[in-house]
Design a protein around this motif. Structure first.
Motif, mmCIF file in Angstrom:
data_model
loop_
_atom_site.group_PDB
_atom_site.id
_atom_site.type_symbol
_atom_site.label_atom_id
_atom_site.label_comp_id
_atom_site.label_asym_id
_atom_site.label_seq_id
_atom_site.Cartn_x
_atom_site.Cartn_y
_atom_site.Cartn_z
ATOM 1 N N ARG A 238 0.820 -1.208 0.000
ATOM 2 C CA ARG A 238 0.000 0.000 0.000
ATOM 3 C C ARG A 238 0.855 1.259 0.000
ATOM 4 N NH1 ARG A 238 -2.798 3.738 3.018
ATOM 5 N NH2 ARG A 238 -1.657 3.316 4.941
ATOM 6 N N ASN A 239 2.021 1.177 0.625
ATOM 7 C CA ASN A 239 2.900 2.336 0.735
ATOM 8 C C ASN A 239 4.049 2.335 -0.268
ATOM 9 O OD1 ASN A 239 1.751 3.597 3.290
ATOM 10 N ND2 ASN A 239 2.206 1.528 4.029
ATOM 11 N N LEU B 50 5.580 3.545 16.045
ATOM 12 C CA LEU B 50 4.779 2.428 16.508
ATOM 13 C C LEU B 50 4.456 2.649 17.980
ATOM 14 C CD1 LEU B 50 6.083 1.367 13.871
ATOM 15 C CD2 LEU B 50 6.270 -0.875 14.958
ATOM 16 N N ALA C 291 -3.048 -3.552 13.585
ATOM 17 C CA ALA C 291 -3.128 -3.260 12.150
ATOM 18 C C ALA C 291 -2.471 -1.921 11.824
ATOM 19 C CB ALA C 291 -4.586 -3.267 11.685
ATOM 20 N N GLU C 292 -2.651 -0.930 12.707
ATOM 21 C CA GLU C 292 -2.048 0.371 12.473
ATOM 22 C C GLU C 292 -0.531 0.308 12.602
ATOM 23 O OE1 GLU C 292 -2.370 5.023 14.071
ATOM 24 O OE2 GLU C 292 -3.707 3.461 14.859
ATOM 25 N N ASN C 293 -0.033 -0.417 13.593
ATOM 26 C CA ASN C 293 1.411 -0.574 13.743
ATOM 27 C C ASN C 293 2.024 -1.342 12.573
ATOM 28 O OD1 ASN C 293 1.794 0.841 16.172
ATOM 29 N ND2 ASN C 293 1.244 -0.946 17.415
ATOM 30 N N GLN D 155 5.447 8.466 12.234
ATOM 31 C CA GLN D 155 5.141 7.065 11.934
ATOM 32 C C GLN D 155 5.555 6.128 13.073
ATOM 33 O OE1 GLN D 155 3.490 5.966 9.292
ATOM 34 N NE2 GLN D 155 3.320 7.966 8.304
ATOM 35 N N ASP E 195 0.844 -1.319 9.523
ATOM 36 C CA ASP E 195 0.841 -0.407 8.380
ATOM 37 C C ASP E 195 2.033 0.550 8.460
ATOM 38 O OD1 ASP E 195 -0.637 0.715 5.975
ATOM 39 O OD2 ASP E 195 -0.563 2.492 7.260
ATOM 40 N N ARG E 196 2.351 1.023 9.644
ATOM 41 C CA ARG E 196 3.496 1.909 9.803
ATOM 42 C C ARG E 196 4.820 1.153 9.593
ATOM 43 N NH1 ARG E 196 1.975 6.232 14.665
ATOM 44 N NH2 ARG E 196 0.188 7.124 13.545
ATOM 45 N N TRP F 263 5.244 0.904 5.907
ATOM 46 C CA TRP F 263 5.681 2.202 5.368
ATOM 47 C C TRP F 263 7.194 2.336 5.488
ATOM 48 C CZ3 TRP F 263 8.251 6.208 7.880
ATOM 49 C CH2 TRP F 263 8.391 7.398 7.140
ATOM 50 N N SER G 225 -1.760 1.741 20.014
ATOM 51 C CA SER G 225 -2.369 1.618 18.686
ATOM 52 C C SER G 225 -2.793 0.179 18.422
ATOM 53 C CB SER G 225 -1.386 2.054 17.595
ATOM 54 O OG SER G 225 -1.058 3.406 17.723
ATOM 55 N N ARG G 226 -3.741 0.017 17.506
ATOM 56 C CA ARG G 226 -4.149 -1.330 17.106
ATOM 57 C C ARG G 226 -3.023 -2.009 16.331
ATOM 58 N NH1 ARG G 226 -8.696 -0.497 13.337
ATOM 59 N NH2 ARG G 226 -7.534 1.395 12.935
#
Length: 406
Positions: A146-147, A247, A254-256, A245, A258-259, A262, A251-252
């Motif tokens: 995605r990134n 971690l 999934a968010e960590n 960005q 995603d980061r 990235w 945070s959930r």
């Protein structure tokens, strides 16, 4: 005798003194009366002719001014003249030097803002046995995320850690691996580290740098294997802030993740990840475990830079089957020349005692200066520099590779 009115009229207007005197004589001739108008007219014509003969000027005695008009072409604009000169000028020494550098692999570091003729220039010339790293990105080990492009395991569990690593040169004796982190932010510091440090020193780039793909390529061309820093939450966050960005333990997952992806997509050719801060995050198994599992699933390794006290990385890495290692020595924990030199001396002693030691350092100018000086004759003292991937590829977990830092 004082000048007459005729002398005053003619002399400033460029008529010679002799001619002006003659004109004055003409002005004192007797004037004719009204009865002799016809004869006077004739006499006037005769006098006019005589004045022309005496002064050489048909308009002698009249006020006059002269101007020289010179026709010139309009001046070309300055930019056009510079472009014209540049186009006609043959290639200079700097252009030739750049061509040679690109063609031969010579690494040249020119400090930013150094314009003096005697400004220091560091030139590292490769020898015939220089190790060339495998090209990056390797399409077998890259997928679209995605990134951006992400590293991945290839067929047959081919790992980016193995393909992108710098091979260890053969040799005997104690070995030291050094990881310098925090590069990619300041261009001068980054280029200085790439050019001045031996190629066996591994480099970690911040994910927040600009033009990171070019920087990573330059580092790998010089023989340095590279890692990416992963921003993690410290205890005093946000007073100490690793960046947008980061971690976070709150945070959930999934968010960590995603980061994490990235950071992994910022530039190709990485062999692994190193923490950026993270004292709090690395102590929370619920937050840390999914991230280390993701890194392991992409065929990478993890380096703990030794700055975090009692992290859970060893246990979590073993559970995730993640190649990991922890630094035994933080070279510049105290940023003074004498303190850094003392740590380098201790690093040598540990290497002789244990056979292999992993150390970490920042990209501060002072640190690069002391490291560059220290490594000049390290091989002559019987110690070899090796890349940090040696630590990652010797076993699955950092608990088996190095002692815990105090």
């Amino acid at each position: 005798m004082s000048e007459s009115a005729d002398d005053i009229l003619t002399k400033p207007l460029g008529v010679g003194a002799k001619a002006g005197a003659k004109a004055g004589l003409l002005g004192r001739l007797p004037r004719p009366g009204a009865a002799h108008a016809v004869g006077g007219a004739g006499l006037a014509l005769a006098l006019l002719a005589g004045g022309v003969a005496l002064t050489g000027d048909p308009r002698g005695g009249e006020p006059r001014a002269g101007a020289v008009i010179e026709r010139r072409e309009p001046a070309a604009p300055a930019a056009a003249r510079v472009a014209e000169v540049t186009a006609e000028k043959p290639a200079g020494p700097s252009q030739s030097a750049q061509e040679i550098e690109q063609a031969s692999g010579v690494s040249v570091f020119r400090p930013a803002g150094a314009t003096a003729p005697d400004a220091p220039v560091i030139i590292r010339v490769p020898n015939a046995s220089q190790i060339r790293l495998n090209p990056a990105p390797d399409p077998r080990l890259t997928e679209r995320g995605r990134n951006g492009p992400l590293p991945k395991l290839g067929e047959g569990k081919l790992r980016p850690l193995d393909v992108y690593a710098r091979p260890e040169e053969p040799g005997q004796g104690p070995r030291i691996a050094i990881l310098v982190s925090g590069l990619g932010i300041g261009q001068a510091a980054t280029l200085g580290a790439i050019a001045r440090l031996p190629a066996a020193v591994s480099l970690a780039l911040s994910p927040y740098g600009s033009d990171l793909e070019k920087t990573a390529a330059r580092a790998r061309e010089a023989g340095h294997e590279i890692l990416v820093q992963l921003p993690m939450e410290p205890f005093d966050y946000p007073d100490s802030d690793p960046g947008p960005q980061t971690l976070l333990t709150g945070s959930r997952p999934a968010e960590n993740l995603d980061r994490t992806s990235w950071a992994l997509s910022r530039f190709p050719g990485i062999v692994g990840v190193v923490n950026l801060m993270g004292a709090k995050f690395s102590g929370e198994a619920g937050a840390l475990d999914p991230v280390l599992k993701e890194i392991a699933g992409r065929g990478l390794g993890f380096i703990d830079d030794g700055t975090v006290q009692r992290p859970l990385v060893a246990a979590a890495a073993g559970k995730a089957k993640l190649p990991a290692a922890r630094a035994d020595v933080v070279i510049d924990a105290t940023a003074r020349p004498d303190a850094i030199d003392a740590e380098l001396t201790r690093l040598e002693a540990l290497a002789r005692q244990k056979g292999f030691v992993l150390a970490s350092a920042s990209a501060a100018q002072l640190t690069i200066d002391r490291l560059s000086r220290w490594t000049r004759d390290l091989e002559a003292r019987g110690i070899r520099l090796v890349p940090v991937s040696v630590a990652l590829r010797q076993g699955p977990s950092l608990g088996k590779l190095s002692s815990a830092a105090p």
